[in-house]
Scaffold this motif. Structure first.
Motif, PDB file in Angstrom:
ATOM      1  N   ASP A  69     -60.905 -12.302 114.432  1.00 52.58           N
ATOM      2  CA  ASP A  69     -61.232 -12.244 115.865  1.00 52.58           C
ATOM      3  C   ASP A  69     -61.816 -13.567 116.337  1.00 52.58           C
ATOM      4  OD1 ASP A  69     -60.378  -9.665 115.764  1.00 52.58           O
ATOM      5  OD2 ASP A  69     -62.366  -8.758 115.971  1.00 52.58           O
ATOM      6  N   THR A  70     -62.787 -14.071 115.591  1.00 49.73           N
ATOM      7  CA  THR A  70     -63.436 -15.335 115.969  1.00 49.73           C
ATOM      8  C   THR A  70     -62.455 -16.492 115.925  1.00 49.73           C
ATOM      9  OG1 THR A  70     -65.523 -14.510 115.059  1.00 49.73           O
ATOM     10  CG2 THR A  70     -65.355 -16.875 115.463  1.00 49.73           C
ATOM     11  N   TYR A  71     -61.638 -16.537 114.888  1.00 52.68           N
ATOM     12  CA  TYR A  71     -60.671 -17.629 114.740  1.00 52.68           C
ATOM     13  C   TYR A  71     -59.680 -17.644 115.906  1.00 52.68           C
ATOM     14  CZ  TYR A  71     -56.886 -20.444 112.801  1.00 52.68           C
ATOM     15  OH  TYR A  71     -55.920 -21.397 112.607  1.00 52.68           O
ATOM     16  N   ILE A 126     -55.529  -7.867 114.137  1.00 59.91           N
ATOM     17  CA  ILE A 126     -55.163  -7.111 112.940  1.00 59.91           C
ATOM     18  C   ILE A 126     -54.361  -8.030 112.025  1.00 59.91           C
ATOM     19  CG2 ILE A 126     -53.999  -5.055 112.078  1.00 59.91           C
ATOM     20  CD1 ILE A 126     -54.116  -4.017 115.031  1.00 59.91           C
ATOM     21  N   VAL A 127     -54.822  -8.185 110.775  1.00 60.67           N
ATOM     22  CA  VAL A 127     -54.102  -9.005 109.815  1.00 60.67           C
ATOM     23  C   VAL A 127     -54.530  -8.582 108.417  1.00 60.67           C
ATOM     24  CG1 VAL A 127     -55.806 -10.860 109.792  1.00 60.67           C
ATOM     25  CG2 VAL A 127     -53.445 -11.360 109.195  1.00 60.67           C
ATOM     26  N   GLU A 128     -53.603  -8.597 107.500  1.00 61.97           N
ATOM     27  CA  GLU A 128     -53.918  -8.225 106.120  1.00 61.97           C
ATOM     28  C   GLU A 128     -54.485  -9.424 105.368  1.00 61.97           C
ATOM     29  OE1 GLU A 128     -50.579  -6.572 104.157  1.00 61.97           O
ATOM     30  OE2 GLU A 128     -50.317  -4.924 105.583  1.00 61.97           O
ATOM     31  N   ILE A 169     -50.503 -16.880 107.749  1.00 60.38           N
ATOM     32  CA  ILE A 169     -50.586 -15.439 107.955  1.00 60.38           C
ATOM     33  C   ILE A 169     -50.495 -15.151 109.450  1.00 60.38           C
ATOM     34  CG2 ILE A 169     -51.964 -13.359 107.581  1.00 60.38           C
ATOM     35  CD1 ILE A 169     -53.380 -14.820 105.321  1.00 60.38           C
ATOM     36  N   ASP A 170     -49.524 -14.303 109.823  1.00 62.76           N
ATOM     37  CA  ASP A 170     -49.369 -13.908 111.222  1.00 62.76           C
ATOM     38  C   ASP A 170     -50.218 -12.681 111.501  1.00 62.76           C
ATOM     39  OD1 ASP A 170     -47.804 -15.873 112.123  1.00 62.76           O
ATOM     40  OD2 ASP A 170     -45.920 -14.757 112.129  1.00 62.76           O
ATOM     41  N   CYS A 224     -51.294 -14.473 116.610  1.00 59.05           N
ATOM     42  CA  CYS A 224     -52.192 -15.542 116.193  1.00 59.05           C
ATOM     43  C   CYS A 224     -51.850 -15.893 114.746  1.00 59.05           C
ATOM     44  CB  CYS A 224     -53.647 -15.097 116.312  1.00 59.05           C
ATOM     45  SG  CYS A 224     -54.846 -16.347 115.795  1.00 59.05           S
ATOM     46  N   THR A 225     -51.780 -17.156 114.435  1.00 54.12           N
ATOM     47  CA  THR A 225     -51.438 -17.606 113.085  1.00 54.12           C
ATOM     48  C   THR A 225     -52.683 -18.133 112.386  1.00 54.12           C
ATOM     49  OG1 THR A 225     -49.204 -18.193 113.808  1.00 54.12           O
ATOM     50  CG2 THR A 225     -49.975 -19.128 111.727  1.00 54.12           C
ATOM     51  N   PHE A 226     -53.000 -17.547 111.232  1.00 52.21           N
ATOM     52  CA  PHE A 226     -54.164 -17.945 110.450  1.00 52.21           C
ATOM     53  C   PHE A 226     -53.690 -18.685 109.198  1.00 52.21           C
ATOM     54  CE2 PHE A 226     -57.570 -17.281 107.345  1.00 52.21           C
ATOM     55  CZ  PHE A 226     -58.691 -17.584 108.097  1.00 52.21           C
TER      56      PHE A 226
END
Length: 359
Positions: A65-67, A55-57, A252-253, A238-240
């Motif tokens: 999910d894939t990342y 879940i991330v905005e 983005i967390d 997970c950090t994007f």
């Protein structure tokens, strides 16, 4: 469920000729079936859904999910040990990442199914070696004397062939037995090695995993910190890193749910107890084997127990004439042929060793 486990049902079939023992079968049959079944379970999405949901905005869910599946997720261990579900935070080990926090990355979930299958192969290697070295010798010696119905004339003819074979090949079976004993040692080495291999795979958490789970059940509910949640967290971070319109990188967390860990934690609790039990039983089997190799009296007692229908003095005569390899082959024969035929075989061998022709 039948579709999942149908592929392992072939491992359940019994061999027509027994060339090993029950402890050996715990390694190559029971453990291999368990590991392959677990490997199939963790790849069956119909029972656990998607292995990861994040879940991330600002980032599409399937992309996140894939990342996170590829690049791993993480928790903060120092917040997991001091916080309990329902008291300070809803998910132990999950909070905004601050400078100085120790981060623990979780990558194992990508490899669990492959590792379980690889472990199954390792458990089968001693069996494969023994079947290759054994090369069907016991099946040849049994000569269909394990069939419940056999003509009397055929039985006597094949029994005579066995007696002739032993008389002419006495003391020539030691290498056959030594190879089996080597495979028993390999079984023990393998299960000990597997414990430390899984410990390495799970970041040093496996050797005390089952003990920690038992200790948790003895603690007061308000003081419990679930060791399964520490090794297999259900919620992680997970950090994007996303590039903005000006080319700057935005961090983005995201919050990731790992439903697969609900299964993984139970699998590895079971495997901890199973590997410990298997190691203990295999170690005791090696001590038994050492006593048998060094003690001719022990071999005599075991042969008497196997040939319980034969006269005691004839069994002891055969045991005295046999070396460890001959004794081992005779013991395997006793597991495969009819007890009455085995009794006659021992009696005929005793007469042959005394210089008399079998009747």
């Amino acid at each position: 469920m039948f579709d999942v486990f149908g592929s392992v049902k072939g491992l359940l079939k019994l061999d027509s000729v027994n060339i090993d023992n029950n402890i050996f079968r715990l390694h190559y049959k029971a453990t291999v079936i368990v590991l392959i079944a677990f490997s199939l379970v963790v790849t069956s999405r119909q029972y656990i859904g998607d292995p990861i949901d994040c879940i991330v905005e600002g980032v599409p869910g399937n992309v996140m999910d894939t990342y996170c599946w590829i690049h791993s997720t993480f928790t903060i261990p120092n917040r997991m040990a001091t916080e309990v579900i329902g008291k300070d935070v809803p998910h132990p080990g999950v909070r905004p990442h601050q400078e100085g926090d120790q981060v623990k990355y979780h990558k194992y979930y990508q490899w669990v199914c492959f590792v379980l299958f690889f472990q199954a192969l390792l458990f089968y290697i001693p069996r494969y070696l023994w079947k290759t070295w054994e090369a069907g010798k016991m099946k040849m010696l049994v000569l269909d004397l394990n069939c419940p119905i056999i003509a009397e004339e055929t039985k006597n003819e094949r029994k005579k062939l066995l007696v002739d074979y032993f008389a002419s090949n006495l003391h020539n079976h030691n290498f056959y037995a030594i190879r089996f004993f080597i495979c028993e040692v390999l079984n023990f080495i393998n299960v000990i090695g597997q414990i430390y291999f899984v410990d390495f795979f799970l970041g040093g958490e496996f050797t005390t995993y089952g003990r920690d789970v038992i200790s948790m059940t003895e603690m007061e509910p308000e003081d419990r910190v679930d060791p399964m949640a520490k090794v297999f967290p259900k919620v992680t971070k997970c950090t994007f890193h996303k590039f903005g319109p000006s080319g700057t990188t935005t961090r983005i967390d995201g919050l990731c749910v790992l439903p697969l860990n609900i299964v993984n934690e139970k699998i590895y609790v079971f495997l901890w107890f199973w590997f410990i039990l298997l190691a203990v039983v295999s170690g005791l089997a090696l001590l038994y084997r050492l006593a048998v190799v060094l003690g001719s009296q022990a071999r005599m007692y075991l042969l008497r127990a196997q040939a319980r229908l034969a006269p005691r003095n004839e069994v002891e005569l055969v045991a005295r004439k046999c070396q460890i390899g001959d004794w081992f082959v005779l013991l395997l024969l006793g597991k495969n042929i009819d007890p009455l035929v085995y009794k006659e075989l021992i009696c005929d061998l005793a007469r042959r060793f005394e210089g008399k022709e079998p009747v």
